[in-house]
Write a protein that holds these residues in place. Structure first.
Motif, PDB file in Angstrom:
ATOM      1  N   ASP A   3       0.876  -0.864  -0.277  1.00 31.66           N
ATOM      2  CA  ASP A   3       0.156  -0.095   0.059  1.00 31.66           C
ATOM      3  C   ASP A   3       0.802   1.527  -0.081  1.00 31.66           C
ATOM      4  OD1 ASP A   3      -2.367   1.687  -0.355  1.00 31.66           O
ATOM      5  OD2 ASP A   3      -3.247   1.039   2.167  1.00 31.66           O
ATOM      6  N   ILE A   4       0.092   2.609  -0.395  1.00 35.07           N
ATOM      7  CA  ILE A   4       0.852   3.537  -0.017  1.00 35.07           C
ATOM      8  C   ILE A   4       1.995   3.979   1.317  1.00 35.07           C
ATOM      9  CG2 ILE A   4      -0.742   4.780  -1.862  1.00 35.07           C
ATOM     10  CD1 ILE A   4      -1.586   6.241   0.169  1.00 35.07           C
ATOM     11  N   ARG A   5       3.013   4.659   1.407  1.00 31.68           N
ATOM     12  CA  ARG A   5       3.503   4.777   2.260  1.00 31.68           C
ATOM     13  C   ARG A   5       4.374   3.624   2.537  1.00 31.68           C
ATOM     14  NH1 ARG A   5      -0.507   5.949   7.125  1.00 31.68           N
ATOM     15  NH2 ARG A   5       1.653   5.841   8.265  1.00 31.68           N
ATOM     16  N   GLU A   6       4.064   2.536   2.150  1.00 34.59           N
ATOM     17  CA  GLU A   6       5.521   1.069   1.762  1.00 34.59           C
ATOM     18  C   GLU A   6       6.150   1.477   1.477  1.00 34.59           C
ATOM     19  OE1 GLU A   6       2.010  -1.316   4.004  1.00 34.59           O
ATOM     20  OE2 GLU A   6       2.675  -1.927   1.692  1.00 34.59           O
ATOM     21  N   VAL A   7       7.641   1.325   2.081  1.00 36.41           N
ATOM     22  CA  VAL A   7       9.322   1.188   1.845  1.00 36.41           C
ATOM     23  C   VAL A   7       9.390   0.012   1.498  1.00 36.41           C
ATOM     24  CG1 VAL A   7      11.312   1.239   2.310  1.00 36.41           C
ATOM     25  CG2 VAL A   7       9.868   3.057   2.863  1.00 36.41           C
ATOM     26  N   TYR A   8      10.073  -0.745  -0.281  1.00 37.67           N
ATOM     27  CA  TYR A   8      10.306  -1.607  -0.480  1.00 37.67           C
ATOM     28  C   TYR A   8      11.738  -1.779  -0.777  1.00 37.67           C
ATOM     29  CZ  TYR A   8       5.741  -4.369   0.340  1.00 37.67           C
ATOM     30  OH  TYR A   8       4.472  -4.926   1.092  1.00 37.67           O
ATOM     31  N   ARG A   9      11.979  -2.983  -0.764  1.00 36.09           N
ATOM     32  CA  ARG A   9      14.017  -3.181  -1.742  1.00 36.09           C
ATOM     33  C   ARG A   9      12.964  -3.027  -2.889  1.00 36.09           C
ATOM     34  NH1 ARG A   9      16.949  -0.937   1.977  1.00 36.09           N
ATOM     35  NH2 ARG A   9      17.325  -2.577   3.992  1.00 36.09           N
ATOM     36  N   VAL A  10      13.459  -3.121  -4.032  1.00 33.12           N
ATOM     37  CA  VAL A  10      13.673  -3.156  -5.950  1.00 33.12           C
ATOM     38  C   VAL A  10      14.930  -3.344  -6.348  1.00 33.12           C
ATOM     39  CG1 VAL A  10      11.013  -2.609  -5.533  1.00 33.12           C
ATOM     40  CG2 VAL A  10      13.025  -0.866  -6.761  1.00 33.12           C
ATOM     41  N   VAL A  96       6.569   4.661   5.786  1.00 33.91           N
ATOM     42  CA  VAL A  96       6.873   6.092   5.977  1.00 33.91           C
ATOM     43  C   VAL A  96       5.242   6.671   6.927  1.00 33.91           C
ATOM     44  CG1 VAL A  96       7.464   8.161   4.889  1.00 33.91           C
ATOM     45  CG2 VAL A  96       8.319   6.645   4.010  1.00 33.91           C
ATOM     46  N   PRO A  97       6.057   8.006   8.078  1.00 34.41           N
ATOM     47  CA  PRO A  97       4.910   8.093   8.418  1.00 34.41           C
ATOM     48  C   PRO A  97       3.406   8.679   7.633  1.00 34.41           C
ATOM     49  CG  PRO A  97       6.517   7.720   9.999  1.00 34.41           C
ATOM     50  CD  PRO A  97       7.202   8.067   9.026  1.00 34.41           C
ATOM     51  N   GLY A  98       2.924   9.127   8.434  1.00 35.97           N
ATOM     52  CA  GLY A  98       1.960  10.113   7.427  1.00 35.97           C
ATOM     53  C   GLY A  98       2.525  11.058   7.535  1.00 35.97           C
ATOM     54  N   PRO A  99       2.889  12.023   8.665  1.00 33.52           N
ATOM     55  CA  PRO A  99       3.358  13.825   8.399  1.00 33.52           C
ATOM     56  C   PRO A  99       4.702  13.234   7.385  1.00 33.52           C
ATOM     57  CG  PRO A  99       2.397  13.525  10.321  1.00 33.52           C
ATOM     58  CD  PRO A  99       2.687  11.782   9.750  1.00 33.52           C
ATOM     59  N   ASP A 100       5.559  12.533   7.139  1.00 31.24           N
ATOM     60  CA  ASP A 100       5.757  13.031   6.390  1.00 31.24           C
ATOM     61  C   ASP A 100       5.819  12.850   5.496  1.00 31.24           C
ATOM     62  OD1 ASP A 100       8.738  13.165   7.224  1.00 31.24           O
ATOM     63  OD2 ASP A 100       9.474  11.102   7.843  1.00 31.24           O
ATOM     64  N   PHE A 101       5.263  11.435   4.453  1.00 36.88           N
ATOM     65  CA  PHE A 101       4.361  10.803   3.727  1.00 36.88           C
ATOM     66  C   PHE A 101       3.953  12.120   2.982  1.00 36.88           C
ATOM     67  CE2 PHE A 101       1.156   9.317   0.772  1.00 36.88           C
ATOM     68  CZ  PHE A 101       2.013   8.855  -0.104  1.00 36.88           C
ATOM     69  N   ASP A 102       3.039  12.707   3.578  1.00 37.10           N
ATOM     70  CA  ASP A 102       1.939  13.893   2.944  1.00 37.10           C
ATOM     71  C   ASP A 102       3.129  14.809   2.479  1.00 37.10           C
ATOM     72  OD1 ASP A 102      -0.547  12.597   3.872  1.00 37.10           O
ATOM     73  OD2 ASP A 102      -0.141  13.997   5.255  1.00 37.10           O
ATOM     74  N   ARG A 103       4.328  15.122   3.252  1.00 36.32           N
ATOM     75  CA  ARG A 103       4.439  16.481   2.917  1.00 36.32           C
ATOM     76  C   ARG A 103       5.782  15.598   1.537  1.00 36.32           C
ATOM     77  NH1 ARG A 103       9.519  16.564   3.724  1.00 36.32           N
ATOM     78  NH2 ARG A 103       9.616  14.418   6.007  1.00 36.32           N
TER      79      ARG A 103
END
Length: 113
Positions: A3-10, A96-103
């Protein structure tokens, strides 16, 4: 499902030599459930230089990088946007926490408008 805000390796393939790649963290910024495609942006631990280079001006810091599961201070490359399939996501790292993601998302929109 990722989902959005998630961090993965690719695997991120080099633009100048598509036979080479680097495994790096990415941030999911959008999910198209109809096509099962993920819109992602690259994450780097290379901090902006002083004076900044051309690419440095597109780096947006992840303030809460530890909470995002990253090992060191990191930056989103707001100008490097891709669409990939779910099977390209190698390993879940964190969120990524919501405030970081929004910014970060606001900066992506600004840079790519």
């Amino acid at each position: 499902m990722p989902d959005i805000r998630e961090v993965y390796r690719v695997k991120i393939f080099f633009e100048d030599d598509p036979s080479r790649f680097k495994i790096r963290p990415i941030l999911i910024i959008d999910v198209d459930s109809d096509s099962e495609l993920f819109t992602i942006t690259e994450i780097t631990s290379s901090k902006p230089k002083i004076p900044p280079t051309y690419h440095d001006r597109f780096k947006e810091p992840i303030i809460n990088w530890r909470r995002a599961g990253l090992n060191e201070p990191s930056y989103v490359k707001t100008h490097k946007i891709y669409r990939i399939e779910q099977d390209k996501l190698l390993e879940f790292v964190g969120e990524v926490p919501g405030p970081d993601f929004d910014r970060i998302l606001d900066r992506i929109v600004e840079v790519n408008s």
